[in-house]
Design a protein around this motif. Structure first.
Motif, PDB file in Angstrom:
ATOM      1  N   ASN A  24       0.842  -1.196   0.000  1.00 12.28           N
ATOM      2  CA  ASN A  24       0.000   0.000   0.000  1.00 12.28           C
ATOM      3  C   ASN A  24       0.880   1.250   0.000  1.00 12.28           C
ATOM      4  OD1 ASN A  24       0.733   0.627   2.715  1.00 12.28           O
ATOM      5  ND2 ASN A  24      -0.858  -0.741   3.488  1.00 12.28           N
ATOM      6  N   THR A  25       0.264   2.411  -0.001  1.00 16.55           N
ATOM      7  CA  THR A  25       0.992   3.682  -0.082  1.00 16.55           C
ATOM      8  C   THR A  25       1.975   3.841   1.071  1.00 16.55           C
ATOM      9  OG1 THR A  25      -0.908   4.658  -1.192  1.00 16.55           O
ATOM     10  CG2 THR A  25       0.701   6.195  -0.275  1.00 16.55           C
ATOM     11  N   GLU A  26       1.566   3.479   2.268  1.00 17.07           N
ATOM     12  CA  GLU A  26       2.451   3.593   3.431  1.00 17.07           C
ATOM     13  C   GLU A  26       3.628   2.634   3.323  1.00 17.07           C
ATOM     14  OE1 GLU A  26      -0.989   3.034   3.840  1.00 17.07           O
ATOM     15  OE2 GLU A  26      -1.439   5.156   4.173  1.00 17.07           O
ATOM     16  N   ASP A  27       3.372   1.407   2.821  1.00 16.46           N
ATOM     17  CA  ASP A  27       4.455   0.444   2.617  1.00 16.46           C
ATOM     18  C   ASP A  27       5.487   0.999   1.645  1.00 16.46           C
ATOM     19  OD1 ASP A  27       3.033  -1.455   4.182  1.00 16.46           O
ATOM     20  OD2 ASP A  27       2.114  -2.347   2.405  1.00 16.46           O
ATOM     21  N   GLN A  29       6.105   4.057   0.891  1.00 15.79           N
ATOM     22  CA  GLN A  29       6.823   5.179   1.513  1.00 15.79           C
ATOM     23  C   GLN A  29       7.911   4.661   2.456  1.00 15.79           C
ATOM     24  OE1 GLN A  29       4.341   8.094   3.453  1.00 15.79           O
ATOM     25  NE2 GLN A  29       6.071   9.202   4.284  1.00 15.79           N
ATOM     26  N   THR A  30       7.583   3.671   3.269  1.00 19.35           N
ATOM     27  CA  THR A  30       8.576   3.095   4.184  1.00 19.35           C
ATOM     28  C   THR A  30       9.718   2.455   3.417  1.00 19.35           C
ATOM     29  OG1 THR A  30       6.909   2.710   5.892  1.00 19.35           O
ATOM     30  CG2 THR A  30       8.916   1.384   6.030  1.00 19.35           C
ATOM     31  N   THR A  32      10.714   3.133   0.417  1.00 20.79           N
ATOM     32  CA  THR A  32      11.486   4.198  -0.230  1.00 20.79           C
ATOM     33  C   THR A  32      12.434   4.862   0.761  1.00 20.79           C
ATOM     34  OG1 THR A  32       9.726   4.553  -1.843  1.00 20.79           O
ATOM     35  CG2 THR A  32      11.289   6.370  -1.513  1.00 20.79           C
ATOM     36  N   GLU A  33      11.938   5.217   1.919  1.00 22.11           N
ATOM     37  CA  GLU A  33      12.776   5.887   2.928  1.00 22.11           C
ATOM     38  C   GLU A  33      13.913   4.984   3.394  1.00 22.11           C
ATOM     39  OE1 GLU A  33       9.945   6.989   5.941  1.00 22.11           O
ATOM     40  OE2 GLU A  33       9.096   8.606   4.704  1.00 22.11           O
ATOM     41  N   ASN A  58       3.517  -2.635  -7.278  1.00 19.90           N
ATOM     42  CA  ASN A  58       3.219  -2.614  -5.841  1.00 19.90           C
ATOM     43  C   ASN A  58       3.370  -4.009  -5.230  1.00 19.90           C
ATOM     44  OD1 ASN A  58       2.815   0.100  -5.755  1.00 19.90           O
ATOM     45  ND2 ASN A  58       0.606  -0.004  -5.740  1.00 19.90           N
ATOM     46  N   LYS A  90       9.283  -4.372   9.728  1.00 17.84           N
ATOM     47  CA  LYS A  90       8.549  -3.104   9.842  1.00 17.84           C
ATOM     48  C   LYS A  90       7.181  -3.177   9.197  1.00 17.84           C
ATOM     49  CE  LYS A  90      12.173   0.238  10.480  1.00 17.84           C
ATOM     50  NZ  LYS A  90      12.528   1.613  10.285  1.00 17.84           N
ATOM     51  N   LEU A  91       7.081  -3.877   8.067  1.00 18.82           N
ATOM     52  CA  LEU A  91       5.842  -3.909   7.296  1.00 18.82           C
ATOM     53  C   LEU A  91       4.986  -5.151   7.565  1.00 18.82           C
ATOM     54  CD1 LEU A  91       7.331  -2.693   3.896  1.00 18.82           C
ATOM     55  CD2 LEU A  91       6.192  -1.323   5.662  1.00 18.82           C
TER      56      LEU A  91
END
Length: 160
Positions: A24-27, A29-30, A32-33, A58, A90-91
């Protein structure tokens, strides 16, 4: 040292990690960071590695390194696997579940277990032309040319 993925040469090495669920979008983002942070300092025996990553469909995390710039060592490759394991924690997902196979059906990624393949073929959901992912391609060129192939051109050919 991070470079844009599309600026890596055809012979740049790749590792493809398939998530056991859609990201998902939050995954994203994590990933990527964390990936940017890791790749910025990724080195082999103190020598910076020219590297990049990409998230496709995705579902897939692709890490790449230009070994014509500096060779990745066993320890540096282990460190990149450590990044992926950290992302898993984390995910709360797995990038190392090898019992899952992905296909493209109706322009969408479809996932099944290896044990379901025979019945999916019998039901007509998967056929010789159904596109599947070869996550063992070793290079960017392989990613571009041989990552997504008809099932009959992959290890799945034994089922037809």
């Amino acid at each position: 040292m991070i470079v844009p993925f599309d600026q890596l040469p055809d012979n740049a090495r790749v590792w493809i990690y398939q998530a056991d669920r859609i990201l998902n979008t939050e995954d994203v983002q994590t990933i990527t960071e964390e990936s940017n942070r890791f790749l910025e300092g990724w080195a082999a025996h103190g020598a910076a590695l020219k590297s990049s990553f990409k998230i496709l469909h995705n579902k897939f995390l692709i890490v790449s390194v230009d070994e014509s710039f500096n060779q990745a060592s066993g320890c540096s490759i282990d460190a990149s696997v450590g990044l992926v394991k950290t992302l898993e924690q984390k995910l709360k997902l797995s990038f190392f579940n090898r019992s899952q196979v992905c296909f493209i059906i109706n322009d969408e990624v479809f996932e099944s277990t290896i044990t379901e393949i025979k019945s999916l073929i019998q039901e007509g959901k998967i056929n010789r032309e159904t596109l599947t992912f070869n996550n063992l391609v070793p290079t960017i060129k392989g990613l571009q040319e041989d990552w997504v192939v008809p099932a009959e051109d992959s290890w799945l050919k034994r089922y037809f």
